[in-house]
Design a protein around this motif. Structure first.
Motif, mmCIF file in Angstrom:
data_model
loop_
_atom_site.group_PDB
_atom_site.id
_atom_site.type_symbol
_atom_site.label_atom_id
_atom_site.label_comp_id
_atom_site.label_asym_id
_atom_site.label_seq_id
_atom_site.Cartn_x
_atom_site.Cartn_y
_atom_site.Cartn_z
ATOM 1 N N GLN A 91 0.856 -1.183 0.000
ATOM 2 C CA GLN A 91 0.000 0.000 0.000
ATOM 3 C C GLN A 91 0.895 1.237 0.000
ATOM 4 O O GLN A 91 1.975 1.233 0.585
ATOM 5 N N PHE B 122 1.420 5.261 0.954
ATOM 6 C CA PHE B 122 1.014 6.301 1.897
ATOM 7 C C PHE B 122 1.718 7.591 1.493
ATOM 8 O O PHE B 122 2.934 7.606 1.289
ATOM 9 N N ARG B 123 0.944 8.671 1.381
ATOM 10 C CA ARG B 123 1.540 9.985 1.083
ATOM 11 C C ARG B 123 2.395 10.417 2.260
ATOM 12 O O ARG B 123 1.957 10.359 3.419
ATOM 13 N N ASP C 164 0.887 13.621 4.432
ATOM 14 C CA ASP C 164 -0.193 13.531 5.420
ATOM 15 C C ASP C 164 -0.497 12.111 5.906
ATOM 16 O O ASP C 164 -1.383 11.916 6.727
ATOM 17 N N GLN D 63 -1.884 9.653 4.291
ATOM 18 C CA GLN D 63 -3.075 9.055 3.689
ATOM 19 C C GLN D 63 -2.707 7.862 2.811
ATOM 20 O O GLN D 63 -1.807 7.943 1.986
ATOM 21 N N CYS D 64 -3.414 6.736 3.010
ATOM 22 C CA CYS D 64 -3.255 5.561 2.152
ATOM 23 C C CYS D 64 -3.959 5.838 0.829
ATOM 24 O O CYS D 64 -5.122 6.253 0.811
ATOM 25 N N LEU D 65 -3.284 5.590 -0.278
ATOM 26 C CA LEU D 65 -3.867 5.873 -1.583
ATOM 27 C C LEU D 65 -4.805 4.764 -2.052
ATOM 28 O O LEU D 65 -5.669 5.007 -2.884
ATOM 29 N N GLU D 66 -4.648 3.564 -1.526
ATOM 30 C CA GLU D 66 -5.507 2.455 -1.936
ATOM 31 C C GLU D 66 -6.764 2.320 -1.075
ATOM 32 O O GLU D 66 -7.717 1.669 -1.478
ATOM 33 N N ASP D 67 -6.743 2.918 0.111
ATOM 34 C CA ASP D 67 -7.890 2.811 1.027
ATOM 35 C C ASP D 67 -8.008 4.127 1.784
ATOM 36 O O ASP D 67 -7.283 4.370 2.752
ATOM 37 N N GLU D 68 -8.931 4.998 1.356
ATOM 38 C CA GLU D 68 -9.022 6.335 1.952
ATOM 39 C C GLU D 68 -9.490 6.334 3.404
ATOM 40 O O GLU D 68 -9.437 7.358 4.069
ATOM 41 N N SER D 69 -9.904 5.185 3.928
ATOM 42 C CA SER D 69 -10.291 5.120 5.339
ATOM 43 C C SER D 69 -9.084 4.900 6.250
ATOM 44 O O SER D 69 -9.209 4.912 7.470
ATOM 45 N N LYS E 223 -5.174 6.032 7.396
ATOM 46 C CA LYS E 223 -4.213 7.135 7.395
ATOM 47 C C LYS E 223 -3.210 6.902 8.519
ATOM 48 O O LYS E 223 -3.596 6.598 9.649
#
Length: 123
Positions: free
Chosen positions: A90, A92-93, A96, A98-104, A106
């Motif tokens: 997965q 992650f930015r 911040d 944030q996971c790019l594959e699952d927006e729920s 972080k």
């Protein structure tokens, strides 16, 4: 309850703490540190020449349930620096968490900066 009693029960505000030196970092890779104040493992990423150059995310990967984020592969997706988890990949930015594959999902992010050659983190 008096104002004094409330102040005594309030946790201290986060402060900048020295963590390591710039020389301890590896360019375009992760280095892991332990934060005593937060009882947390933090993955530091140093991207010289980028703005910003320094990022700090939680080292814990919520998908694999292992502390491995700092061992991931640094990359770029659509112009945003990311870290790919070394186990299930997965992304992650770094800005911040944030996971790019699952927006729920972080990862926690910490403010981090250079103070001269010293790396400081707000924890």
């Amino acid at each position: 309850m008096s104002a004094t009693a409330v102040a005594l029960n309030t946790p201290p505000a986060p402060t900048w703490q020295p963590l390591c030196q710039r020389a301890d970092l590896v360019a375009f890779s992760g280095v892991v540190a332990w934060l005593d104040t937060s009882a947390a493992q933090v993955a530091l990423f140093y991207l010289p020449g980028h703005t910003p150059e320094l990022y700090a995310l939680d080292h814990f990967d919520p998908f694999s349930k292992a502390h491995v984020i700092g061992r991931g592969i640094v990359g770029d997706i659509n112009g945003a620096p990311v870290i790919a988890s070394p186990l299930y990949k997965q992304h992650f930015r770094l800005s911040d968490g944030q996971c790019l594959e699952d927006e729920s999902v972080k990862l926690r992010r910490w403010p981090v900066r250079f103070d001269g050659e010293q790396v400081s983190i707000k924890a």
